[in-house]
Design an enzyme around this catalytic site. Structure first.
Site, PDB file in Angstrom:
ATOM      1  N   HIS A 264       8.920 -34.324  -3.893  1.00 19.46           N
ATOM      2  CA  HIS A 264       8.109 -35.045  -4.884  1.00 19.46           C
ATOM      3  C   HIS A 264       7.981 -36.499  -4.453  1.00 19.46           C
ATOM      4  O   HIS A 264       8.920 -37.047  -3.882  1.00 19.46           O
ATOM      5  CB  HIS A 264       8.766 -34.973  -6.275  1.00 19.46           C
ATOM      6  N   GLU A 319       6.978 -27.224  -9.983  1.00 18.11           N
ATOM      7  CA  GLU A 319       6.152 -26.048  -9.690  1.00 18.11           C
ATOM      8  C   GLU A 319       6.987 -24.796  -9.427  1.00 18.11           C
ATOM      9  O   GLU A 319       6.529 -23.685  -9.649  1.00 18.11           O
ATOM     10  CB  GLU A 319       5.276 -26.318  -8.454  1.00 18.11           C
TER      11      GLU A 319
HETATM   12  N1  ACO Z   1       9.095 -28.803   2.648  1.00 18.97           N
HETATM   13  C1  ACO Z   1       9.398 -29.254   3.879  1.00 18.97           C
HETATM   14  N2  ACO Z   1       9.418 -30.546   4.226  1.00 18.97           N
HETATM   15  C2  ACO Z   1       9.098 -31.432   3.268  1.00 18.97           C
HETATM   16  C3  ACO Z   1       8.762 -31.044   1.960  1.00 18.97           C
HETATM   17  C4  ACO Z   1       8.776 -29.672   1.661  1.00 18.97           C
HETATM   18  N3  ACO Z   1       8.459 -29.199   0.463  1.00 18.97           N
HETATM   19  N4  ACO Z   1       8.470 -32.139   1.222  1.00 18.97           N
HETATM   20  C5  ACO Z   1       8.619 -33.192   2.047  1.00 18.97           C
HETATM   21  N5  ACO Z   1       8.984 -32.754   3.287  1.00 18.97           N
HETATM   22  C6  ACO Z   1       9.231 -33.568   4.455  1.00 18.97           C
HETATM   23  C7  ACO Z   1       7.926 -33.875   5.160  1.00 18.97           C
HETATM   24  O1  ACO Z   1       7.608 -32.895   6.115  1.00 18.97           O
HETATM   25  C8  ACO Z   1       8.226 -35.207   5.802  1.00 18.97           C
HETATM   26  O2  ACO Z   1       8.970 -35.005   6.969  1.00 18.97           O
HETATM   27  P1  ACO Z   1       8.638 -35.819   8.326  1.00 18.97           P
HETATM   28  O3  ACO Z   1       8.890 -37.259   7.951  1.00 18.97           O
HETATM   29  O4  ACO Z   1       9.605 -35.247   9.310  1.00 18.97           O
HETATM   30  O5  ACO Z   1       7.203 -35.541   8.623  1.00 18.97           O
HETATM   31  C9  ACO Z   1       9.145 -35.887   4.796  1.00 18.97           C
HETATM   32  O6  ACO Z   1       9.741 -34.830   4.032  1.00 18.97           O
HETATM   33  C10 ACO Z   1       8.391 -36.809   3.847  1.00 18.97           C
HETATM   34  O7  ACO Z   1       7.217 -36.161   3.371  1.00 18.97           O
HETATM   35  P2  ACO Z   1       6.082 -36.889   2.500  1.00 18.97           P
HETATM   36  O8  ACO Z   1       4.863 -36.022   2.406  1.00 18.97           O
HETATM   37  O9  ACO Z   1       5.860 -38.305   2.965  1.00 18.97           O
HETATM   38  O10 ACO Z   1       6.839 -36.964   1.132  1.00 18.97           O
HETATM   39  P3  ACO Z   1       6.235 -37.153  -0.298  1.00 18.97           P
HETATM   40  O11 ACO Z   1       7.405 -37.431  -1.124  1.00 18.97           O
HETATM   41  O12 ACO Z   1       5.110 -38.079  -0.340  1.00 18.97           O
HETATM   42  O13 ACO Z   1       5.647 -35.671  -0.595  1.00 18.97           O
HETATM   43  C11 ACO Z   1       4.941 -33.739  -1.757  1.00 18.97           C
HETATM   44  C12 ACO Z   1       5.582 -35.137  -1.857  1.00 18.97           C
HETATM   45  C13 ACO Z   1       3.465 -33.862  -1.331  1.00 18.97           C
HETATM   46  C14 ACO Z   1       5.008 -33.082  -3.133  1.00 18.97           C
HETATM   47  C15 ACO Z   1       5.719 -32.902  -0.722  1.00 18.97           C
HETATM   48  O14 ACO Z   1       7.104 -32.881  -1.044  1.00 18.97           O
HETATM   49  C16 ACO Z   1       5.172 -31.477  -0.576  1.00 18.97           C
HETATM   50  O15 ACO Z   1       4.199 -31.273   0.146  1.00 18.97           O
HETATM   51  N6  ACO Z   1       5.818 -30.479  -1.259  1.00 18.97           N
HETATM   52  C17 ACO Z   1       5.381 -29.096  -1.160  1.00 18.97           C
HETATM   53  C18 ACO Z   1       4.218 -28.803  -2.111  1.00 18.97           C
HETATM   54  C19 ACO Z   1       4.629 -28.837  -3.570  1.00 18.97           C
HETATM   55  O16 ACO Z   1       5.654 -28.307  -3.984  1.00 18.97           O
HETATM   56  N7  ACO Z   1       3.764 -29.479  -4.379  1.00 18.97           N
HETATM   57  C20 ACO Z   1       4.005 -29.664  -5.821  1.00 18.97           C
HETATM   58  C21 ACO Z   1       4.471 -31.070  -6.102  1.00 18.97           C
HETATM   59  S1  ACO Z   1       4.877 -31.363  -7.795  1.00 18.97           S
HETATM   60  C22 ACO Z   1       3.427 -31.686  -8.562  1.00 18.97           C
HETATM   61  O17 ACO Z   1       2.421 -31.941  -7.999  1.00 18.97           O
HETATM   62  C23 ACO Z   1       3.340 -31.644 -10.053  1.00 18.97           C
END
Ligand code: ACO
Length: 378
Positions: A264, A319
């Site tokens: 998140h 989610e």
């Molecule tokens: N699975 C694997 N790796 C992850 C995940 C995940 N779910 N979430 C973050 N990471 C990793 C990224 O790959 C990244 O790694 P890197 O630096 O080696 O490339 C690092 O963590 C940071 O990722 P960001 O995208 O910058 O983190 P942010 O906090 O902005 O992302 C997000 C938030 C978009 C929700 C992300 O965690 C994600 O894509 N999750 C999966 C989809 C999901 O569950 N969406 C629902 C969100 S809740 C809502 O919308 C109400």
């Protein structure tokens, strides 16, 4: 509240604009609110100071919506669904059956606005009318696309129960209605997320509440915001069994894939909404048969995510446990995003009221990075 009239910093009359720019407005304070507090470090979510877990346990969506709109807590407050005006039914009927439910809902809200007198400033009555209209409109579209007639609201039913009744033509049992009500409560409000910010920008121009919510639905439709509980279901179908979980998750992470239902932008701790929905999912009578698998896979996923990203806490998000609750109440996955929008109506409309009450046109600056002044050729 701080003094919103203080003069903003201005660039030098000429020369480069040195003001700090934050892509995506990340970390930028863009307003003040008394509605919801999202504490990402501690994993806490408060609506007007009340803990989300307590509201789920003791409240109903009608009471929570009323709290957000008026700051008054009355646990017995009810919010039945409202009838869909005939011109809106005609428009929903004209949509192709293949239309996405989010498109149908956005269209319905826009059409509803055209049938109302929505004077400025927006009122609690307008907020209530729109929030109780939309579940009926989504249920109507879901039936029309299957060649069935819409069902009139039953004013004795509270919002979540009424939505299921108008969708399926029969009253849900108490546990099912209560589970969807809990989902609606946890989805009601979440600070300055993209769709809420959209609603506030639209309101700041003194546009009307239907325009603000139609814009918010359009924003929530994007996959980076609307979330992906249906993808959680797909992911668990691919994992299939707990003994395959570790290998499957390692493979997915090796391929650079995201695990759905984890991570998140704001929460560094376990999402309190996920905790509340997990409790709801476990106590449901008609829980999906894969819930136990989801609980076991969650442990493996958290362990492997911590191993991969020791620098960044990636925890379960809302989610993950929204998926079993929404499936358990009988919704098809293509209705999940629009159902999330129904829940967020209370927050969107409360922000519309709050914005209108302290309105200043939202119109930020942008740094120009194009060519310097030049003559048109020829
Ligand atoms: N699975 C694997 N790796 C992850 C995940 C995940 N779910 N979430 C973050 N990471 C990793 C990224 O790959 C990244 O790694 P890197 O630096 O080696 O490339 C690092 O963590 C940071 O990722 P960001 O995208 O910058 O983190 P942010 O906090 O902005 O992302 C997000 C938030 C978009 C929700 C992300 O965690 C994600 O894509 N999750 C999966 C989809 C999901 O569950 N969406 C629902 C969100 S809740 C809502 O919308 C109400």
């Amino acid at each position: 509240m701080t003094d919103a009239t203080a003069a903003p910093p201005t660039p030098a009359a000429a020369g480069p604009d040195e003001r700090r720019y934050s892509p995506g407005l990340e970390g930028v304070l863009a307003g003040e609110t008394a509605l919801g507090r999202v504490d990402g470090q501690q994993g806490r979510l408060l609506y007007r100071g009340y803990r989300i877990g307590d509201l789920v346990e003791r409240g109903s969506y009608g009471a929570v919506a009323n709290l957000l709109w008026t700051d008054a807590w009355d646990a017995s407050h009810r919010l039945p669904t409202a009838a869909v005006p005939d011109p809106v039914v005609a428009i929903l009927r004209a949509l192709p059956a293949s239309a996405k439910p989010m498109d149908a809902l956005r269209t319905a809200v826009s059409a509803w606005g055209a049938t109302q007198t929505l004077d400025w400033p927006p009122t609690v009555e307008q907020a209530r009318a729109l929030t109780s209209f939309s579940p009926s409109a989504l249920a109507a579209f879901a039936r029309l696309r299957e060649g069935k007639d819409p069902i009139e609201p039953d004013p004795s039913l509270d919002l979540a129960e009424g939505f299921l009744f108008q969708l399926n033509g029969e009253r849900p049992d108490h546990g099912t209605a209560r589970a969807l009500d809990a989902y609606f409560i946890v989805g009601a409000e979440h600070g300055f997320n993209a769709s809420t910010f959209t609603a506030r920008v639209i309101t700041s121009t003194r546009s009307d509440i239907a325009s603000a919510v139609a814009g918010a639905i359009g924003t929530m439709k994007g996959p980076l915001h609307g979330g992906a509980p249906s993808e959680v279901v797909d992911q668990l179908a691919k994992v299939r069994s707990v003994d395959r979980a570790e290998a499957w998750i390692r493979g997915a992470l090796d391929r650079g894939e995201r695990l759905m239902g984890f991570g998140h932008r704001v929460y560094r701790a376990y999402d309190p909404r996920a905790a509340a929905l997990r409790t709801v999912a476990e106590s449901m009578e008609h829980k999906p048969d894969w819930l136990e698998l989801a609980i076991q896979v969650e442990d493996v996923a958290l362990r492997l995510l911590a191993e991969r990203h020791p620098e960044r806490a990636i925890k379960t998000n809302v989610e993950y446990y929204a998926a079993p609750v929404l499936q358990g109440v009988g919704l098809t996955p293509d209705l999940f995003p629009a159902t999330f929008s129904l829940a967020r109506h209370a927050g969107w409309t409360a922000h519309v009221l709050e914005q209108a009450a302290m309105n200043r046109l939202i119109r930020p600056d942008v740094r120009y990075v194009g060519p310097s002044e030049r003559d048109v050729p020829g």
